[in-house]
Design an enzyme around this catalytic site. Structure first.
Site, PDB file in Angstrom:
ATOM      1  N   LYS A 188       0.832  -1.208   0.000  1.00 34.87           N
ATOM      2  CA  LYS A 188       0.000   0.000   0.000  1.00 34.87           C
ATOM      3  C   LYS A 188       0.872   1.266   0.000  1.00 34.87           C
ATOM      4  O   LYS A 188       2.070   1.192  -0.160  1.00 34.87           O
ATOM      5  CB  LYS A 188      -0.972  -0.050   1.182  1.00 34.87           C
ATOM      6  CG  LYS A 188      -1.796  -1.358   1.256  1.00 34.87           C
ATOM      7  CD  LYS A 188      -2.871  -1.465   0.183  1.00 34.87           C
ATOM      8  CE  LYS A 188      -3.449  -2.866   0.010  1.00 34.87           C
ATOM      9  NZ  LYS A 188      -4.316  -3.357   1.053  1.00 34.87           N
TER      10      LYS A 188
HETATM   11  C1  LIG Z   1      -5.290  -4.499   1.392  1.00 38.45           C
HETATM   12  C2  LIG Z   1      -6.747  -4.297   1.487  1.00 38.45           C
HETATM   13  C3  LIG Z   1      -7.476  -4.608   2.638  1.00 38.45           C
HETATM   14  C4  LIG Z   1      -6.889  -5.366   3.786  1.00 38.45           C
HETATM   15  O1  LIG Z   1      -5.801  -4.734   4.335  1.00 38.45           O
HETATM   16  P1  LIG Z   1      -4.903  -5.521   5.429  1.00 38.45           P
HETATM   17  O2  LIG Z   1      -4.218  -4.397   6.147  1.00 38.45           O
HETATM   18  O3  LIG Z   1      -3.963  -6.389   4.663  1.00 38.45           O
HETATM   19  O4  LIG Z   1      -5.813  -6.286   6.300  1.00 38.45           O
HETATM   20  C5  LIG Z   1      -8.812  -4.271   2.684  1.00 38.45           C
HETATM   21  N1  LIG Z   1      -9.414  -3.679   1.640  1.00 38.45           N
HETATM   22  C6  LIG Z   1      -8.761  -3.383   0.512  1.00 38.45           C
HETATM   23  C7  LIG Z   1      -9.482  -2.711  -0.599  1.00 38.45           C
HETATM   24  C8  LIG Z   1      -7.407  -3.705   0.391  1.00 38.45           C
HETATM   25  O5  LIG Z   1      -6.753  -3.454  -0.755  1.00 38.45           O
END
Ligand SMILES: *Cc1c(COP(=O)(O)O)cnc(C)c1O
Length: 393
Positions: A188
């Protein structure tokens, strides 16, 4: 292989983590609150609650919204499964609203239509999760209007969108969504290795999130059902979880947050370059959403011609063979076996399925060099020429 995403860790990030390792607190120390305050301040939100990951954050946000057995949560089928699974953790039902074919976010017009139908059936959702897809918010102004009209809680899944803006304010500001959930997974925008944060301006929601994050246990005498037994005393008021973030993770997240503008600027530079270079290729890119300024977590192209779409998998494989780590975000959630078991089937959300048949995520991360980006573009051009046909059909 050029990956589709990659974290950028510098000496300052490493030092921040080392300092925590040498301190008295590896978890439940001062770093979590500092990270919370810094992100709340950056976004202009009143409360921020750090959690172990965004999936946990979505789960707690749903619980704080009062979602339970028999209730409904609606979301977009083009997202990571966590956007829907959060309802299932609460024993609630999931339904989907198709995406807008151009912005690829939850279609506000389709939502309005579905709400009208649901109202007549007495089956309105308690929660709508709007995903800021690829870093770009959905039509949050319309969604907020519908939330007011139909009384649902609006949660923005902003896992892709730390640093994004909407209607002149930071995503997470609370102007549109009741709660906003960020992710700090390494792919991210900023990372804490694992981590998430829920932002809200509602003190009651924040208190629920804090309680449920740590076992449902309180040390606040004001919340207890009887007088404290002594200095050791705590009470468990309900069934919560251990969804805390550690100080190690928070220190990394806080250090990364100080570099957010640098990351956003580089992502925007690379996206502008992609957009210029792709203008003469038979692919579509994400249309801008009115009022939104994306954080550009992902850069997705859609193959335009029917012929190229038939060669979707071969184009994907040819690019991988050329050392380009293309990816596909996302497989429509309703087509996952778990959701098919609940009654969903192909054809239920045609725009999402058409998207899936044509999408490719190209590599995008701050350390991607222009030479690497040119190689990505060359491999796409080559694959389109040899496998995709040369004209629109
Ligand atoms: C990555 C992601 C999540 C989950 O994030 P984590 O921190 O890995 O639990 C939830 N929603 C979306 C749209 C994502 O891309």
């Amino acid at each position: 292989m050029i990956p589709y995403a990659r974290q950028n860790i510098d000496a300052g990030d490493i030092d921040a983590v080392l300092q925590v390792l040498q301190s008295d607190w590896l978890t439940q120390g001062p770093m979590v609150e500092r990270f919370e305050q810094a992100l709340a301040q950056r976004c202009g939100a009143v409360h921020a609650v750090a959690v172990s990951n965004a999936t946990a954050g979505l789960h707690l946000a749903c619980l704080a919204a009062g979602l339970g057995v028999g209730d409904w949560l609606w979301t977009s089928p083009i997202s990571f499964v966590a956007s829907a699974n959060c309802a299932r953790y609460c024993g609630a039902n999931v339904d989907f609203v198709d995406i807008d074919p151009h912005t690829w976010t939850l279609d506000a017009t389709a939502l309005a239509r579905k709400l009208e139908e649901a109202a007549s059936l007495g089956r309105l959702p308690k929660v709508v999760v709007a995903v800021a897809f690829a870093g770009q918010s959905a039509d949050m102004r319309s969604l907020k209007g519908l939330a007011r009209q139909y009384g649902f809680t609006l949660i923005e899944d902003a896992a892709h969108a730390v640093g994004a803006r909407y209607a002149g304010v930071a995503v997470g500001n609370g102007e549109f969504a009741d709660m906003t959930v960020f992710s700090f997974h390494p792919v991210k925008i900023i990372t804490a290795a694992e981590g998430g944060m829920v932002l809200t301006n509602d003190a009651q929601l924040a208190a629920r999130l804090q309680l449920l994050r740590s076992h449902g246990v309180t040390r606040d005498p004001g919340q207890m059902s009887e007088a404290s037994h002594g200095p050791w005393y705590y009470q468990q008021l309900e069934l919560g979880f251990n969804y805390r973030l550690s100080d190690l993770h928070a220190a990394l997240g806080l250090s990364q947050l100080s570099r957010l503008d640098e990351f956003l600027a580089r992502r925007r530079q690379l996206v502008a370059r992609y957009q210029r270079s792709l203008a003469d290729l038979p692919v579509d890119v994400q249309a801008p959403q009115a009022e939104a300024q994306s954080a550009w977590h992902l850069f997705v192209v859609r193959l335009r011609s029917a012929r190229a779409q038939r060669a979707h998998k071969q184009i994907f494989e040819a690019m991988r063979a050329a050392g380009v780590g293309v990816n596909l975000h996302y497989i429509p959630i309703h087509l996952q076996p778990y959701y098919r078991e609940l009654g969903f089937k192909p054809g239920d959300f045609p725009e999402a399925e058409a998207y899936y048949a044509s999408a490719l995520s190209l590599p995008l991360y701050p350390d991607l060099s222009e030479a690497e980006q040119d190689h990505v573009l060359d491999s796409l051009r080559q694959a389109l020429q040899t496998l995709g046909g040369d004209a629109d059909e």
